[in-house]
Design a protein around this motif. Structure first.
Motif, PDB file in Angstrom:
ATOM      1  N   GLN A  22       0.832  -1.206   0.000  1.00 54.24           N
ATOM      2  CA  GLN A  22       0.000   0.000   0.000  1.00 54.24           C
ATOM      3  C   GLN A  22       0.870   1.262   0.000  1.00 54.24           C
ATOM      4  OE1 GLN A  22      -2.906   0.176   3.138  1.00 54.24           O
ATOM      5  NE2 GLN A  22      -3.901   1.961   2.275  1.00 54.24           N
ATOM      6  N   ALA A  23       2.002   1.211   0.685  1.00 54.31           N
ATOM      7  CA  ALA A  23       2.906   2.365   0.726  1.00 54.31           C
ATOM      8  C   ALA A  23       3.846   2.408  -0.479  1.00 54.31           C
ATOM      9  CB  ALA A  23       3.726   2.341   2.009  1.00 54.31           C
ATOM     10  N   CYS A  24       4.123   1.252  -1.083  1.00 54.87           N
ATOM     11  CA  CYS A  24       5.111   1.168  -2.166  1.00 54.87           C
ATOM     12  C   CYS A  24       4.527   1.305  -3.563  1.00 54.87           C
ATOM     13  CB  CYS A  24       5.856  -0.165  -2.086  1.00 54.87           C
ATOM     14  SG  CYS A  24       6.918  -0.317  -0.650  1.00 54.87           S
ATOM     15  N   GLU A  25       3.271   0.939  -3.750  1.00 55.85           N
ATOM     16  CA  GLU A  25       2.734   0.852  -5.110  1.00 55.85           C
ATOM     17  C   GLU A  25       2.749   2.174  -5.857  1.00 55.85           C
ATOM     18  OE1 GLU A  25      -1.388  -0.255  -5.587  1.00 55.85           O
ATOM     19  OE2 GLU A  25      -1.854   0.545  -3.612  1.00 55.85           O
ATOM     20  N   GLN A  26       2.711   3.288  -5.158  1.00 57.66           N
ATOM     21  CA  GLN A  26       2.733   4.592  -5.832  1.00 57.66           C
ATOM     22  C   GLN A  26       4.041   4.845  -6.587  1.00 57.66           C
ATOM     23  OE1 GLN A  26       2.845   7.945  -2.997  1.00 57.66           O
ATOM     24  NE2 GLN A  26       3.450   6.436  -1.443  1.00 57.66           N
ATOM     25  N   TYR A  27       5.086   4.095  -6.256  1.00 58.30           N
ATOM     26  CA  TYR A  27       6.390   4.263  -6.898  1.00 58.30           C
ATOM     27  C   TYR A  27       6.609   3.272  -8.041  1.00 58.30           C
ATOM     28  CZ  TYR A  27       6.881   6.585  -2.428  1.00 58.30           C
ATOM     29  OH  TYR A  27       6.670   7.387  -1.338  1.00 58.30           O
ATOM     30  N   CYS A  28       5.624   2.412  -8.290  1.00 59.36           N
ATOM     31  CA  CYS A  28       5.805   1.295  -9.213  1.00 59.36           C
ATOM     32  C   CYS A  28       4.729   1.256 -10.295  1.00 59.36           C
ATOM     33  CB  CYS A  28       5.747  -0.021  -8.441  1.00 59.36           C
ATOM     34  SG  CYS A  28       6.884  -0.072  -7.050  1.00 59.36           S
ATOM     35  N   HIS A  29       5.108   0.670 -11.434  1.00 56.42           N
ATOM     36  CA  HIS A  29       4.123   0.395 -12.475  1.00 56.42           C
ATOM     37  C   HIS A  29       3.230  -0.749 -12.017  1.00 56.42           C
ATOM     38  CE1 HIS A  29       5.262   2.858 -15.906  1.00 56.42           C
ATOM     39  NE2 HIS A  29       6.510   2.733 -15.496  1.00 56.42           N
ATOM     40  N   PRO A  30       1.962  -0.753 -12.418  1.00 66.15           N
ATOM     41  CA  PRO A  30       1.115  -1.914 -12.133  1.00 66.15           C
ATOM     42  C   PRO A  30       1.756  -3.163 -12.729  1.00 66.15           C
ATOM     43  CG  PRO A  30      -0.188  -0.087 -13.014  1.00 66.15           C
ATOM     44  CD  PRO A  30       1.262   0.292 -13.173  1.00 66.15           C
ATOM     45  N   GLY A  31       1.775  -4.223 -11.987  1.00 63.86           N
ATOM     46  CA  GLY A  31       2.364  -5.467 -12.472  1.00 63.86           C
ATOM     47  C   GLY A  31       3.884  -5.477 -12.455  1.00 63.86           C
ATOM     48  N   ALA A  32       4.509  -4.563 -11.724  1.00 63.72           N
ATOM     49  CA  ALA A  32       5.971  -4.533 -11.639  1.00 63.72           C
ATOM     50  C   ALA A  32       6.482  -5.908 -11.217  1.00 63.72           C
ATOM     51  CB  ALA A  32       6.422  -3.467 -10.644  1.00 63.72           C
ATOM     52  N   THR A  33       7.595  -6.306 -11.818  1.00 62.16           N
ATOM     53  CA  THR A  33       8.119  -7.645 -11.592  1.00 62.16           C
ATOM     54  C   THR A  33       9.302  -7.626 -10.623  1.00 62.16           C
ATOM     55  OG1 THR A  33       9.455  -7.424 -13.594  1.00 62.16           O
ATOM     56  CG2 THR A  33       7.311  -8.526 -13.809  1.00 62.16           C
ATOM     57  N   PHE A  34       9.646  -8.845 -10.170  1.00 64.59           N
ATOM     58  CA  PHE A  34      10.711  -9.036  -9.188  1.00 64.59           C
ATOM     59  C   PHE A  34      11.460 -10.314  -9.516  1.00 64.59           C
ATOM     60  CE2 PHE A  34      12.227 -11.144  -5.348  1.00 64.59           C
ATOM     61  CZ  PHE A  34      13.008 -10.162  -4.790  1.00 64.59           C
ATOM     62  N   SER A  35      12.765 -10.294  -9.284  1.00 63.12           N
ATOM     63  CA  SER A  35      13.548 -11.513  -9.424  1.00 63.12           C
ATOM     64  C   SER A  35      14.695 -11.519  -8.416  1.00 63.12           C
ATOM     65  CB  SER A  35      14.096 -11.667 -10.845  1.00 63.12           C
ATOM     66  OG  SER A  35      15.003 -10.623 -11.149  1.00 63.12           O
ATOM     67  N   ALA A  36      15.119 -12.729  -8.065  1.00 61.99           N
ATOM     68  CA  ALA A  36      16.265 -12.925  -7.177  1.00 61.99           C
ATOM     69  C   ALA A  36      16.759 -14.351  -7.352  1.00 61.99           C
ATOM     70  CB  ALA A  36      15.880 -12.686  -5.724  1.00 61.99           C
ATOM     71  N   GLN A  37      18.055 -14.526  -7.299  1.00 65.19           N
ATOM     72  CA  GLN A  37      18.624 -15.864  -7.318  1.00 65.19           C
ATOM     73  C   GLN A  37      18.904 -16.261  -5.879  1.00 65.19           C
ATOM     74  OE1 GLN A  37      21.952 -15.528 -10.023  1.00 65.19           O
ATOM     75  NE2 GLN A  37      20.659 -15.995 -11.775  1.00 65.19           N
ATOM     76  N   ALA A  38      17.824 -16.476  -5.128  1.00 61.55           N
ATOM     77  CA  ALA A  38      17.892 -16.835  -3.719  1.00 61.55           C
ATOM     78  C   ALA A  38      16.796 -17.861  -3.449  1.00 61.55           C
ATOM     79  CB  ALA A  38      17.685 -15.597  -2.850  1.00 61.55           C
ATOM     80  N   ASP A  39      17.174 -18.991  -2.863  1.00 56.79           N
ATOM     81  CA  ASP A  39      16.207 -20.072  -2.631  1.00 56.79           C
ATOM     82  C   ASP A  39      14.982 -19.616  -1.847  1.00 56.79           C
ATOM     83  OD1 ASP A  39      17.741 -21.912  -4.024  1.00 56.79           O
ATOM     84  OD2 ASP A  39      18.727 -22.690  -2.221  1.00 56.79           O
ATOM     85  N   SER A  40      15.182 -18.767  -0.864  1.00 57.39           N
ATOM     86  CA  SER A  40      14.049 -18.359  -0.022  1.00 57.39           C
ATOM     87  C   SER A  40      13.058 -17.463  -0.760  1.00 57.39           C
ATOM     88  CB  SER A  40      14.542 -17.679   1.249  1.00 57.39           C
ATOM     89  OG  SER A  40      15.296 -16.536   0.939  1.00 57.39           O
ATOM     90  N   LEU A  41      13.445 -16.949  -1.906  1.00 57.11           N
ATOM     91  CA  LEU A  41      12.549 -16.101  -2.697  1.00 57.11           C
ATOM     92  C   LEU A  41      12.163 -16.773  -4.015  1.00 57.11           C
ATOM     93  CD1 LEU A  41      14.379 -12.694  -2.138  1.00 57.11           C
ATOM     94  CD2 LEU A  41      12.389 -13.582  -0.909  1.00 57.11           C
ATOM     95  N   ASP A  42      12.477 -18.056  -4.133  1.00 57.98           N
ATOM     96  CA  ASP A  42      12.192 -18.807  -5.357  1.00 57.98           C
ATOM     97  C   ASP A  42      10.705 -18.761  -5.680  1.00 57.98           C
ATOM     98  OD1 ASP A  42      12.957 -20.444  -7.536  1.00 57.98           O
ATOM     99  OD2 ASP A  42      12.148 -22.187  -6.483  1.00 57.98           O
ATOM    100  N   GLY A  43      10.397 -18.460  -6.909  1.00 59.77           N
ATOM    101  CA  GLY A  43       9.005 -18.413  -7.352  1.00 59.77           C
ATOM    102  C   GLY A  43       8.334 -17.067  -7.147  1.00 59.77           C
ATOM    103  N   MET A  44       8.990 -16.155  -6.454  1.00 58.64           N
ATOM    104  CA  MET A  44       8.413 -14.826  -6.236  1.00 58.64           C
ATOM    105  C   MET A  44       8.658 -14.009  -7.501  1.00 58.64           C
ATOM    106  SD  MET A  44       8.884 -12.561  -2.812  1.00 58.64           S
ATOM    107  CE  MET A  44       8.541 -13.985  -1.796  1.00 58.64           C
ATOM    108  N   LYS A  45       7.606 -13.647  -8.197  1.00 64.56           N
ATOM    109  CA  LYS A  45       7.743 -12.996  -9.507  1.00 64.56           C
ATOM    110  C   LYS A  45       7.245 -11.555  -9.554  1.00 64.56           C
ATOM    111  CE  LYS A  45       9.270 -16.769 -11.411  1.00 64.56           C
ATOM    112  NZ  LYS A  45      10.690 -16.935 -11.391  1.00 64.56           N
ATOM    113  N   THR A  46       6.437 -11.146  -8.574  1.00 69.08           N
ATOM    114  CA  THR A  46       5.915  -9.776  -8.601  1.00 69.08           C
ATOM    115  C   THR A  46       6.552  -8.952  -7.487  1.00 69.08           C
ATOM    116  OG1 THR A  46       4.032 -10.138  -7.120  1.00 69.08           O
ATOM    117  CG2 THR A  46       3.695 -10.613  -9.484  1.00 69.08           C
ATOM    118  N   LEU A  47       6.690  -7.679  -7.765  1.00 70.25           N
ATOM    119  CA  LEU A  47       7.238  -6.776  -6.764  1.00 70.25           C
ATOM    120  C   LEU A  47       6.287  -6.663  -5.579  1.00 70.25           C
ATOM    121  CD1 LEU A  47       9.591  -5.058  -5.980  1.00 70.25           C
ATOM    122  CD2 LEU A  47       8.643  -3.195  -7.366  1.00 70.25           C
ATOM    123  N   GLU A  48       5.004  -6.710  -5.850  1.00 65.65           N
ATOM    124  CA  GLU A  48       4.013  -6.675  -4.770  1.00 65.65           C
ATOM    125  C   GLU A  48       4.228  -7.844  -3.797  1.00 65.65           C
ATOM    126  OE1 GLU A  48      -0.823  -6.634  -3.982  1.00 65.65           O
ATOM    127  OE2 GLU A  48      -0.071  -6.712  -6.039  1.00 65.65           O
TER     128      GLU A  48
END
Length: 139
Positions: A22-48
């Protein structure tokens, strides 16, 4: 128009203090994506999803605090790289095991890619295995 540096700083502050999407979305495009080569974040694809993950970490590490060590703006490539250190102690409920009382000092980098004056993608560079060991969650 706000500069990408200012937007990146505001996003970093909101994300890494656990304020949530809710606080971050104003800085991002709708559907902003996310990636990391870290096992604990595996499968996390959206910035939200990532921002909400960080919000949840403050239940597990209630004393969590992020410190910015470096901020670099690449206007030609429309990205900002932020090097930070996150510190926190597992005293809250949640996580893969009951509270361990152990602390972490996690070093990481965000590379925030912009389209116009809003973030379209964030890549997190982080060795999650060290963090997990520090917290007593893995060996």
């Amino acid at each position: 128009m706000t500069s990408i540096r200012v937007t990146a700083e505001r996003f970093f502050d909101s994300c890494d203090t656990g304020k949530g999407w809710q606080a971050c979305e104003q800085y991002c495009h709708p559907g902003a994506t996310f990636s990391a080569q870290a096992d604990s974040l595996d499968g996390m694809k959206t910035l939200e999803a990532y921002v909400e993950f960080m919000k949840g970490m403050f239940s597990v590490l209630p004393d969590g605090i992020a410190e910015v060590r470096s901020f670099a703006v690449d206007e030609a490539r429309k990205n900002v790289a932020a090097f930070g250190v996150f510190r926190g102690t597992h005293t809250g409920e949640g996580g893969p095991v009951p509270p361990t009382g152990k602390a972490t000092k996690a070093e990481y980098v965000y590379v925030m890619e912009f389209d116009g004056d809003k973030i379209r993608h964030v890549t997190k560079i982080w060795n999650d295995r060290i963090t997990m060991r520090q917290l007593g969650w893995a060996y």
